[in-house]
Design a protein around this motif. Structure first.
Motif, PDB file in Angstrom:
ATOM      1  N   GLU A  30      17.715  13.413   0.667  1.00 10.62           N
ATOM      2  CA  GLU A  30      16.328  13.690   1.044  1.00 10.62           C
ATOM      3  C   GLU A  30      15.415  13.777  -0.171  1.00 10.62           C
ATOM      4  O   GLU A  30      14.244  13.383  -0.102  1.00 10.62           O
ATOM      5  CB  GLU A  30      16.245  14.996   1.848  1.00 10.62           C
ATOM      6  CG  GLU A  30      16.480  14.794   3.332  1.00 10.62           C
ATOM      7  CD  GLU A  30      16.363  16.101   4.101  1.00 10.62           C
ATOM      8  OE1 GLU A  30      16.408  17.174   3.451  1.00 10.62           O
ATOM      9  OE2 GLU A  30      16.239  16.044   5.333  1.00 10.62           O
ATOM     10  N   GLU A  58      12.101  11.647  -0.413  1.00 13.14           N
ATOM     11  CA  GLU A  58      10.783  12.271  -0.543  1.00 13.14           C
ATOM     12  C   GLU A  58      10.030  11.741  -1.756  1.00 13.14           C
ATOM     13  O   GLU A  58       8.794  11.611  -1.727  1.00 13.14           O
ATOM     14  CB  GLU A  58      10.944  13.787  -0.649  1.00 13.14           C
ATOM     15  CG  GLU A  58      11.382  14.452   0.654  1.00 13.14           C
ATOM     16  CD  GLU A  58      11.661  15.929   0.486  1.00 13.14           C
ATOM     17  OE1 GLU A  58      11.525  16.422  -0.670  1.00 13.14           O
ATOM     18  OE2 GLU A  58      12.014  16.586   1.483  1.00 13.14           O
ATOM     19  N   ALA A  59      10.757  11.412  -2.816  1.00 14.28           N
ATOM     20  CA  ALA A  59      10.103  10.878  -4.011  1.00 14.28           C
ATOM     21  C   ALA A  59       9.429   9.542  -3.730  1.00 14.28           C
ATOM     22  O   ALA A  59       8.483   9.154  -4.423  1.00 14.28           O
ATOM     23  CB  ALA A  59      11.122  10.730  -5.134  1.00 14.28           C
ATOM     24  N   LYS A  60       9.891   8.832  -2.696  1.00 16.49           N
ATOM     25  CA  LYS A  60       9.293   7.541  -2.322  1.00 16.49           C
ATOM     26  C   LYS A  60       8.500   7.647  -1.015  1.00 16.49           C
ATOM     27  O   LYS A  60       8.117   6.620  -0.449  1.00 16.49           O
ATOM     28  CB  LYS A  60      10.394   6.490  -2.163  1.00 16.49           C
ATOM     29  CG  LYS A  60      11.131   6.162  -3.445  1.00 16.49           C
ATOM     30  CD  LYS A  60      12.262   5.167  -3.205  1.00 16.49           C
ATOM     31  CE  LYS A  60      11.755   3.839  -2.693  1.00 16.49           C
ATOM     32  NZ  LYS A  60      12.826   2.844  -2.494  1.00 16.49           N
ATOM     33  N   SER A  61       8.283   8.881  -0.565  1.00 14.18           N
ATOM     34  CA  SER A  61       7.558   9.110   0.700  1.00 14.18           C
ATOM     35  C   SER A  61       8.223   8.399   1.865  1.00 14.18           C
ATOM     36  O   SER A  61       7.561   7.872   2.774  1.00 14.18           O
ATOM     37  CB  SER A  61       6.087   8.664   0.573  1.00 14.18           C
ATOM     38  OG  SER A  61       5.445   9.359  -0.459  1.00 14.18           O
ATOM     39  N   ILE A  62       9.557   8.381   1.863  1.00 18.80           N
ATOM     40  CA  ILE A  62      10.330   7.752   2.932  1.00 18.80           C
ATOM     41  C   ILE A  62      10.798   8.826   3.900  1.00 18.80           C
ATOM     42  O   ILE A  62      11.281   9.886   3.495  1.00 18.80           O
ATOM     43  CB  ILE A  62      11.548   7.006   2.356  1.00 18.80           C
ATOM     44  CG1 ILE A  62      11.091   5.785   1.550  1.00 18.80           C
ATOM     45  CG2 ILE A  62      12.501   6.559   3.464  1.00 18.80           C
ATOM     46  CD1 ILE A  62      12.222   5.057   0.842  1.00 18.80           C
ATOM     47  N   THR A  63      10.645   8.557   5.182  1.00 20.30           N
ATOM     48  CA  THR A  63      11.131   9.470   6.215  1.00 20.30           C
ATOM     49  C   THR A  63      12.617   9.215   6.450  1.00 20.30           C
ATOM     50  O   THR A  63      13.014   8.106   6.825  1.00 20.30           O
ATOM     51  CB  THR A  63      10.360   9.264   7.527  1.00 20.30           C
ATOM     52  OG1 THR A  63       8.972   9.501   7.303  1.00 20.30           O
ATOM     53  CG2 THR A  63      10.873  10.220   8.603  1.00 20.30           C
ATOM     54  N   ARG A  67       8.269   2.102  -0.425  1.00 16.60           N
ATOM     55  CA  ARG A  67       7.575   3.389  -0.339  1.00 16.60           C
ATOM     56  C   ARG A  67       6.863   3.528   1.016  1.00 16.60           C
ATOM     57  O   ARG A  67       6.215   2.599   1.492  1.00 16.60           O
ATOM     58  CB  ARG A  67       6.573   3.505  -1.480  1.00 16.60           C
ATOM     59  CG  ARG A  67       5.768   4.796  -1.505  1.00 16.60           C
ATOM     60  CD  ARG A  67       4.916   4.880  -2.743  1.00 16.60           C
ATOM     61  NE  ARG A  67       5.754   5.010  -3.937  1.00 16.60           N
ATOM     62  CZ  ARG A  67       6.230   6.162  -4.384  1.00 16.60           C
ATOM     63  NH1 ARG A  67       5.936   7.298  -3.736  1.00 16.60           N
ATOM     64  NH2 ARG A  67       6.972   6.194  -5.460  1.00 16.60           N
ATOM     65  N   GLY A  68       6.998   4.709   1.607  1.00 12.18           N
ATOM     66  CA  GLY A  68       6.366   4.958   2.892  1.00 12.18           C
ATOM     67  C   GLY A  68       7.160   4.461   4.087  1.00 12.18           C
ATOM     68  O   GLY A  68       6.688   4.553   5.223  1.00 12.18           O
ATOM     69  N   ARG A 125      10.935   4.062   6.456  1.00 16.66           N
ATOM     70  CA  ARG A 125      11.692   4.982   7.303  1.00 16.66           C
ATOM     71  C   ARG A 125      13.163   4.562   7.353  1.00 16.66           C
ATOM     72  O   ARG A 125      13.479   3.371   7.443  1.00 16.66           O
ATOM     73  CB  ARG A 125      11.118   4.999   8.721  1.00 16.66           C
ATOM     74  CG  ARG A 125      11.829   5.969   9.674  1.00 16.66           C
ATOM     75  CD  ARG A 125      11.242   5.911  11.079  1.00 16.66           C
ATOM     76  NE  ARG A 125      11.944   6.817  11.977  1.00 16.66           N
ATOM     77  CZ  ARG A 125      11.594   8.089  12.180  1.00 16.66           C
ATOM     78  NH1 ARG A 125      10.555   8.592  11.526  1.00 16.66           N
ATOM     79  NH2 ARG A 125      12.267   8.853  13.016  1.00 16.66           N
TER      80      ARG A 125
END
Length: 337
Positions: A200, A204-209, A244-245, A247
């Motif tokens: 996680e 989170e560092a790549k804004s990935i869910t 980035r961003g 899922r």
């Protein structure tokens, strides 16, 4: 030639014995007394006929064996993969020919794998060794300080080489069916939760869910350290190669004595021509999946072997622009633990 002579003498002696036994029991001829010339003539004629027939039999059998041996010697000298002999009829010699060809195929395949392995390892070790040499030469020349900042990259490269060697050893043992497994019962859902919690931070560092959900609860019987390595690799790859961003979803389900796990992402996907090779050693789909990611190029090959030694299966579905999904099927309790 020695075999031909041995076969000739064997056939000839056997024929003489059969003739003498038949002569005494059927015709009642005797080599003594009156009428000696006729039995001797018959005997000499029979010996000559049997000798000729025996020689033809010896030539027939030995010719094919000698031909097989000659083709085998040519194959060894020329290192060719062409099959030896022919299969026009079904007999013992054809069985030998088939066995020799199977052995030859296995040896040829083994040599090809060994050569490819040496080439792959040499290629993978070339870069870290070059980095180590370059840094050390620079330090010796006085152009770089021998401090923590410059030593850490060298330590990273040594760790990478150690990991590559360990991965190669594990992969070779798994492929040979000699990988030792420390099996035990463990809650599989909790193991996935642990892996997701570790990854996680990277997500989170790549804004990935990074989302995990499951259906059913239960334990799994297997080598948990190997199974953890499989899913750290699969989930870690999904996070690493998803932009980035994006899922990443991890879903597991207990059903009919198995647990099914799907790791999917909405990343760039994999081209169809690359899918057949995705589980090959050192195969990387694209330039972005290079050594800068920190991998050895063996992760998916190891994942496949570790899953299969647990009597499971793994496959991948993907398309360019549509993301990638890896599905793993593991028996809760393998039939041959």
């Amino acid at each position: 030639m020695k075999m031909r002579m041995k076969l000739f003498l064997t056939f000839w002696a056997f024929g003489i014995v059969i003739f003498l036994l038949s002569n005494r029991s059927i015709t009642g001829l005797s080599l003594g007394g009156e009428g000696l010339a006729e039995p001797v003539t018959v005997l000499l004629l029979a010996v000559s006929t049997i000798a000729g027939f025996s020689y033809l039999l010896a030539i027939t059998y030995c010719k094919r064996l000698e031909g097989l041996a000659g083709q085998a010697q040519i194959a060894v000298r020329q290192r060719t993969a062409a099959p030896i002999g022919s299969m026009r009829s079904r007999n013992e010699i054809d069985t030998i020919t088939h066995a020799v060809n199977k052995l030859k195929e296995q040896l040829t395949e083994g040599e090809a794998i060994r050569n490819q392995l040496v080439a792959d390892v040499a290629h993978e070790l070339r870069t870290p060794i070059a980095i180590l040499r370059g840094h050390l030469e620079t330090i010796l020349e006085g152009a770089m300080d021998l401090d923590r900042e410059h030593l850490l990259p060298l330590l990273d490269e040594t760790k990478r080489m150690s990991r590559l060697i360990q991965d190669m050893q594990d992969l070779n043992l798994a492929e040979a069916g000699k990988l030792a497994l420390d099996r035990s019962w463990a809650p599989f859902g909790s193991i996935l939760e642990e892996i997701v919690s570790i990854l996680e931070i990277e997500a989170e560092a790549k804004s990935i869910t990074l989302h995990l959900d499951g259906e059913g609860e239960g334990e799994l019987y297997g080598d948990m350290s190997r199974i953890k390595q499989v899913f750290i690799n699969l989930i870690g790859n999904a996070v690493r190669y998803t932009p980035r961003g994006g899922r990443v979803d991890v879903h597991y389900k207990y059903h009919d004595g198995q647990v099914r796990v799907t790791v999917s992402d909405n990343g760039p996907g994999i081209a169809p021509e690359s899918l057949p090779y995705i589980f090959k050693r050192f195969y990387r789909v694209e330039n972005s999946r290079n050594r800068m990611s920190g991998g050895t190029g063996l992760g998916l090959a190891i994942a496949k072997e570790f899953i299969e030694v647990h009597n499971g299966a793994i496959h991948v579905e993907s398309a360019p622009g549509a993301g990638t999904a890896f599905t793993v099927m593991l028996p809760i309790f393998p039939p041959n633990p």
